[in-house]
Write a protein that holds these residues in place. Structure first.
Motif, short mmCIF file in Angstrom:
data_model
loop_
_atom_site.label_atom_id
_atom_site.label_comp_id
_atom_site.label_asym_id
_atom_site.label_seq_id
_atom_site.Cartn_x
_atom_site.Cartn_y
_atom_site.Cartn_z
N MET A 1 0.83 -1.20 0.00
CA MET A 1 0.00 0.00 0.00
C MET A 1 0.87 1.26 0.00
O MET A 1 0.53 2.26 -0.63
CB MET A 1 -0.92 0.01 1.21
N VAL A 2 2.00 1.20 0.69
CA VAL A 2 2.93 2.34 0.70
C VAL A 2 3.53 2.55 -0.68
O VAL A 2 3.68 3.69 -1.15
CB VAL A 2 4.04 2.13 1.75
N VAL A 3 3.90 1.46 -1.36
CA VAL A 3 4.43 1.56 -2.72
C VAL A 3 3.39 2.19 -3.64
O VAL A 3 3.71 3.06 -4.47
CB VAL A 3 4.86 0.18 -3.24
N LEU A 4 2.14 1.76 -3.50
CA LEU A 4 1.06 2.35 -4.29
C LEU A 4 0.91 3.84 -4.01
O LEU A 4 0.76 4.65 -4.93
CB LEU A 4 -0.26 1.63 -3.98
N ALA A 5 0.99 4.21 -2.73
CA ALA A 5 0.89 5.62 -2.35
C ALA A 5 2.03 6.45 -2.95
O ALA A 5 1.82 7.57 -3.41
CB ALA A 5 0.90 5.75 -0.83
N LEU A 6 3.23 5.88 -2.96
CA LEU A 6 4.38 6.59 -3.54
C LEU A 6 4.20 6.80 -5.04
O LEU A 6 4.60 7.84 -5.58
CB LEU A 6 5.67 5.81 -3.27
N GLY A 7 3.58 5.83 -5.71
CA GLY A 7 3.29 6.00 -7.14
C GLY A 7 2.30 7.13 -7.37
O GLY A 7 2.46 7.91 -8.31
N ILE A 8 1.30 7.23 -6.51
CA ILE A 8 0.31 8.31 -6.64
C ILE A 8 0.93 9.66 -6.31
O ILE A 8 0.63 10.67 -6.95
CB ILE A 8 -0.90 8.02 -5.73
#
Length: 250
Positions: A157-164
């Motif tokens: 979820m953190v990786v996804l947030a960093l992409g956003i």
């Protein structure tokens, strides 16, 4: 360190005051209530056992990490960057004696804490609901696996947030970031199905990383490989996001 802590507290206070965080909590709890009511209804109407006291939290996790949590993670990440860009409040933040790196890191940390808080709330309330409405016994091993599954779900979820966050520093409009994020999410989901042999490379497939910890054979090689992929992706996304944030003129 004190400067970073002050910046982090400021970001957390902003996040708490925004309605998005409260709505995310309420919707997450609604999933638990609706899911448990559905299971009780199925069990009473058809005589089926439904989900057990430990199975129910895992059912909730599988639903939330692929729907509600990515959605509100995107909204919070967009609001933390694009929202402040459009409102010109970022300019006020940058006038404080805090480096851009610390401001960027504080925003990322606040988003991480938001995700962690949602996961912990879901874990606690889903387990309570599971034990109250499903009184079958649960082993210590299954309980430990459930808790661990929720905790390890934080990383993808953190990786996804960093992409956003990276997208939020590319596009000026928060609406553009939101729709581009949804489009990319859907495309990656489709690619994960079409190219299943390469699915571990897509962050949308990594959202189900916790499933690797539930199998009896415990595939250590796959776990380590996906962990390294997510760490590498996270480092690259964080670096690219900060580079764009540092070069922005407000």
């Amino acid at each position: 360190m004190a400067v970073f802590q002050a910046a982090l507290v400021n970001e957390i206070e902003r996040l708490i005051k925004k309605k998005k965080a409260l709505v995310a909590v309420l919707l997450s709890l609604a999933v638990i209530v609706i899911g448990q009511l559905g299971i009780v209804g199925v069990r009473s109407g058809f005589g089926l056992r439904g989900a057990g006291s430990v199975e129910f939290p895992m059912l909730v996790l599988s639903v939330v990490v692929n729907t509600i949590l990515p959605l509100f993670t995107a909204l919070v990440a967009i609001d933390s960057f694009s929202g402040e860009f459009s409102q010109n409040s970022m300019r006020i933040t940058l006038t404080r004696p805090v480096s851009r790196f610390k401001i960027f890191s504080a925003k990322i940390t606040a988003i991480v804490l938001f995700i962690l808080a949602i996961l912990l709330l879901l874990l606690i309330f889903s387990m309570l609901a599971g034990f109250i409405f499903n009184t079958n016994s649960a082993s210590l091993d299954s309980l430990a696996r459930t808790v661990f599954s929720y905790i390890v779900s934080l990383l993808p979820m953190v990786v996804l947030a960093l992409g956003i966050v990276l997208l939020a520093n590319v596009f000026k409009s928060g609406i553009s970031v939101f729709f581009v994020s949804i489009l990319i999410f859907i495309v990656l989901k489709v690619l994960g199905v079409v190219f299943s042999q390469y699915s571990s490379l897509f962050m949308t497939t990594q959202l189900d990383w916790y499933n690797l910890f539930l199998v009896n054979s415990f595939p250590l090689g796959k776990i380590v490989r996906q962990f390294l992929i997510m760490i590498g992706s996270g480092i690259m996304l964080f670096t690219a996001g900060f580079y764009l944030f540092d070069k922005k003129e407000f």
